[in-house]
Design a protein around this motif. Structure first.
Motif, PDB file in Angstrom:
ATOM      1  N   ALA A 198      29.233   8.807  47.175  1.00  0.00           N
ATOM      2  CA  ALA A 198      30.320   9.504  49.223  1.00  0.00           C
ATOM      3  C   ALA A 198      29.368  10.985  48.927  1.00  0.00           C
ATOM      4  O   ALA A 198      28.975  10.638  50.285  1.00  0.00           O
ATOM      5  CB  ALA A 198      31.760   9.175  48.869  1.00  0.00           C
ATOM      6  N   THR A 199      29.521  11.393  48.063  1.00  0.00           N
ATOM      7  CA  THR A 199      29.311  12.686  48.126  1.00  0.00           C
ATOM      8  C   THR A 199      27.786  13.272  48.710  1.00  0.00           C
ATOM      9  O   THR A 199      27.214  13.577  49.387  1.00  0.00           O
ATOM     10  CB  THR A 199      30.281  13.886  47.194  1.00  0.00           C
ATOM     11  N   LEU A 200      26.971  12.836  47.762  1.00  0.00           N
ATOM     12  CA  LEU A 200      25.337  12.311  48.072  1.00  0.00           C
ATOM     13  C   LEU A 200      24.659  11.605  49.268  1.00  0.00           C
ATOM     14  O   LEU A 200      24.081  12.542  50.611  1.00  0.00           O
ATOM     15  CB  LEU A 200      24.938  11.273  47.084  1.00  0.00           C
ATOM     16  N   HIS A 201      25.343  10.727  49.959  1.00  0.00           N
ATOM     17  CA  HIS A 201      25.043   9.925  51.052  1.00  0.00           C
ATOM     18  C   HIS A 201      25.887  11.187  52.841  1.00  0.00           C
ATOM     19  O   HIS A 201      25.199  11.263  52.944  1.00  0.00           O
ATOM     20  CB  HIS A 201      26.356   8.828  51.322  1.00  0.00           C
ATOM     21  N   ALA A 202      27.304  12.459  52.315  1.00  0.00           N
ATOM     22  CA  ALA A 202      27.210  12.590  53.392  1.00  0.00           C
ATOM     23  C   ALA A 202      26.153  14.089  52.903  1.00  0.00           C
ATOM     24  O   ALA A 202      26.223  14.288  54.176  1.00  0.00           O
ATOM     25  CB  ALA A 202      28.639  13.526  52.878  1.00  0.00           C
ATOM     26  N   ALA A 250      29.322   0.855  43.232  1.00  0.00           N
ATOM     27  CA  ALA A 250      29.370   2.192  43.670  1.00  0.00           C
ATOM     28  C   ALA A 250      29.098   2.716  44.800  1.00  0.00           C
ATOM     29  O   ALA A 250      29.243   3.658  45.309  1.00  0.00           O
ATOM     30  CB  ALA A 250      28.845   2.934  43.205  1.00  0.00           C
ATOM     31  N   GLY A 251      28.027   1.767  45.610  1.00  0.00           N
ATOM     32  CA  GLY A 251      27.054   1.846  47.038  1.00  0.00           C
ATOM     33  C   GLY A 251      26.200   2.382  46.752  1.00  0.00           C
ATOM     34  O   GLY A 251      25.714   3.037  47.577  1.00  0.00           O
ATOM     35  N   CYS A 252      25.484   2.395  46.061  1.00  0.00           N
ATOM     36  CA  CYS A 252      24.122   2.888  45.633  1.00  0.00           C
ATOM     37  C   CYS A 252      23.189   2.421  46.637  1.00  0.00           C
ATOM     38  O   CYS A 252      23.331   0.693  46.693  1.00  0.00           O
ATOM     39  CB  CYS A 252      23.580   2.377  44.434  1.00  0.00           C
ATOM     40  N   ASP A 253      22.053   2.933  46.872  1.00  0.00           N
ATOM     41  CA  ASP A 253      21.336   2.673  48.278  1.00  0.00           C
ATOM     42  C   ASP A 253      20.408   1.732  47.375  1.00  0.00           C
ATOM     43  O   ASP A 253      19.227   0.844  48.009  1.00  0.00           O
ATOM     44  CB  ASP A 253      20.643   3.657  49.179  1.00  0.00           C
ATOM     45  N   GLN A 287      19.661   9.583  49.908  1.00  0.00           N
ATOM     46  CA  GLN A 287      19.524   8.047  49.445  1.00  0.00           C
ATOM     47  C   GLN A 287      19.767   8.070  47.587  1.00  0.00           C
ATOM     48  O   GLN A 287      19.311   8.700  46.833  1.00  0.00           O
ATOM     49  CB  GLN A 287      18.700   7.307  49.630  1.00  0.00           C
ATOM     50  N   VAL A 288      20.991   6.682  47.292  1.00  0.00           N
ATOM     51  CA  VAL A 288      20.939   7.020  45.828  1.00  0.00           C
ATOM     52  C   VAL A 288      20.025   5.608  45.486  1.00  0.00           C
ATOM     53  O   VAL A 288      20.265   4.586  46.066  1.00  0.00           O
ATOM     54  CB  VAL A 288      22.761   7.271  45.451  1.00  0.00           C
ATOM     55  N   THR A 289      19.138   5.703  44.578  1.00  0.00           N
ATOM     56  CA  THR A 289      19.145   5.372  43.452  1.00  0.00           C
ATOM     57  C   THR A 289      19.534   4.831  42.373  1.00  0.00           C
ATOM     58  O   THR A 289      19.776   5.823  41.386  1.00  0.00           O
ATOM     59  CB  THR A 289      17.407   5.452  43.078  1.00  0.00           C
TER      60      THR A 289
END
Length: 87
Positions: free
Chosen positions: A19-23, A45-48, A27-29
């Motif tokens: 969430a912090t990285l998205h903010a 976890a919401g990874c893209d 984009q998280v891989t």
């Protein structure tokens, strides 16, 4: 590479980190996904995106063109062939 291993120890912190990285607009891989057991925590976890043997084994560059063409072909053309498979 911020997140290398999603396991029980990281289960509480990982969604907050994602969430912090998205903010921050990142984009998280999730890397190293080899089984559905690895995929589920990454999705939760919401990874893209995800990368690993679960999706495809390493392949020669020549095979990538066929995989990409199959991926963007109309749905009527059937599923994406396995890496190294010949049409």
């Amino acid at each position: 590479r911020v997140i290398r291993h999603l396991d029980a120890r990281a289960s509480d912190a990982t969604p907050a980190l994602v969430a912090t990285l998205h903010a921050l607009g990142v984009q998280v891989t999730a890397e190293g996904i080899e089984t559905e057991g690895h995929l589920r925590p990454a999705v939760n976890a919401g990874c893209d995106r995800g990368q690993g043997f679960y999706f495809a084994r390493p392949t020669h560059a020549e095979s990538i063109d066929r995989l990409l063409v199959a991926a963007v072909a109309p749905a009527a053309s059937g599923p994406i062939p396995a890496a190294g498979a010949r049409p």
